[in-house]
Write an enzyme that holds these catalytic residues in place. Sequence first.
Site, PDB file in Angstrom:
ATOM      1  N   ARG A  65       0.787  -1.257   0.012  1.00 53.95           N
ATOM      2  CA  ARG A  65       0.084   0.152  -0.140  1.00 53.95           C
ATOM      3  C   ARG A  65       0.753   1.245   0.025  1.00 53.95           C
ATOM      4  O   ARG A  65       0.284   2.250   0.090  1.00 53.95           O
ATOM      5  CB  ARG A  65      -1.042   0.124   1.233  1.00 53.95           C
ATOM      6  N   TRP A  71      -0.520  -3.009  -4.419  1.00 56.15           N
ATOM      7  CA  TRP A  71      -1.754  -2.674  -4.612  1.00 56.15           C
ATOM      8  C   TRP A  71      -2.097  -1.393  -5.068  1.00 56.15           C
ATOM      9  O   TRP A  71      -3.014  -1.128  -5.942  1.00 56.15           O
ATOM     10  CB  TRP A  71      -2.476  -2.884  -3.297  1.00 56.15           C
ATOM     11  N   HIS A 133      -0.135 -15.031   8.476  1.00 60.73           N
ATOM     12  CA  HIS A 133      -0.731 -15.045   6.833  1.00 60.73           C
ATOM     13  C   HIS A 133       0.100 -16.022   6.323  1.00 60.73           C
ATOM     14  O   HIS A 133      -0.314 -16.181   5.110  1.00 60.73           O
ATOM     15  CB  HIS A 133      -0.736 -13.657   6.064  1.00 60.73           C
ATOM     16  N   ASN A 240       6.995   3.908  10.757  1.00 63.69           N
ATOM     17  CA  ASN A 240       6.469   3.874   9.366  1.00 63.69           C
ATOM     18  C   ASN A 240       6.644   5.123   8.708  1.00 63.69           C
ATOM     19  O   ASN A 240       6.194   6.105   9.205  1.00 63.69           O
ATOM     20  CB  ASN A 240       5.343   3.261   9.305  1.00 63.69           C
TER      21      ASN A 240
END
Length: 339
Positions: A65, A71, A133, A240
């Site tokens: 992102r 994406w 995941h 971040n």
Amino acid sequence: MSCSYADGLSPYLNKGKLGLPEIPDRPEDVSYKINTLANWIKNSKHAVVHTGAGCSTSAGIPDFRGPKGVWTLESKGQKPDTNISFDLAIPTPAHMILKNFLEVGLIKHIVTQNIDGLHLRSGVRRVQLSELHGNMFVAKCSYCERYIALPDSLPTVGQKEIGKDCPILKSGGRRCRGKLHDTLLDWEDNLPALELLTAETQSKLADLSICLGTTLQIVPAGNLPLRAKKNPRGRLVIVNLQATKHDKKADLIIREKIDIVMDKLARILNVEVLPYSPQIDPIRQFLSEDREKFVDWTLPNTSLNQTKKLDLRRPAKRKHSPTMPEDNAELILTSHVVT
């Protein structure tokens, strides 16, 4: 590579907030914040690190992102320029520093959303890692349900059969009759129960949650770091370059590259960090020795029991789904939510 993994997922329209700008802090602010974080780590009793795709971008694996994420570019009909094969990627300096922080006890556990296998390949012990995941190098047996780390990245996504038999030997030398499946979650797959329960327990114990390279848009993973805030003097730190979902709840936000922050932390905390070497990488050892070998990557139930013994508080009730915002921006999936 991230693109091949993304291409293997089922179609899904709303993938959350994409392409938010990266706005780095001023160098003098970064230095002050890193010194603050180093002091918090040194004085914490149970620090837990939560890693996202931003932790692996310096290995050549695109995030999802970011301004040049998979994406983000997909929404414009484009592909990332940099997209190294998972087989050729190696752990970043941040991965190696985290491994050393675990070894000296500065942090207790890593919870990751990443499927690139770089924590495994950095030499992190299995009981110190929760992979929510899946893992590009780990398959699960359909019969004995053991997890097997293999020398090559898996060809499928969505817990499909990969065309290999389980190599586990039963009593008497008889081979398990199960088939191996990938461990990579598709959009509507359930999270692995033991991984999630271990991550929840570790997050509940944390007095310091450190988030590295994640916008915290996927839940339950994105909400786990907030558990530290329920503990006396518990703190949430976000490292971040982009804004994240939980910025307003953070005690400290560092807008800088992950490798830079981790390198400075290691220096301040006087932790010697050895660079990546194939000798500590189970995957590379396969290539130099015997490709028929494997690593049993099954998370033992005893590790969760040992963790629970540390928790003397009454366990919080588990929430099976998050509260939806009024604008319905969050995406409900069987396994997780992207916001």
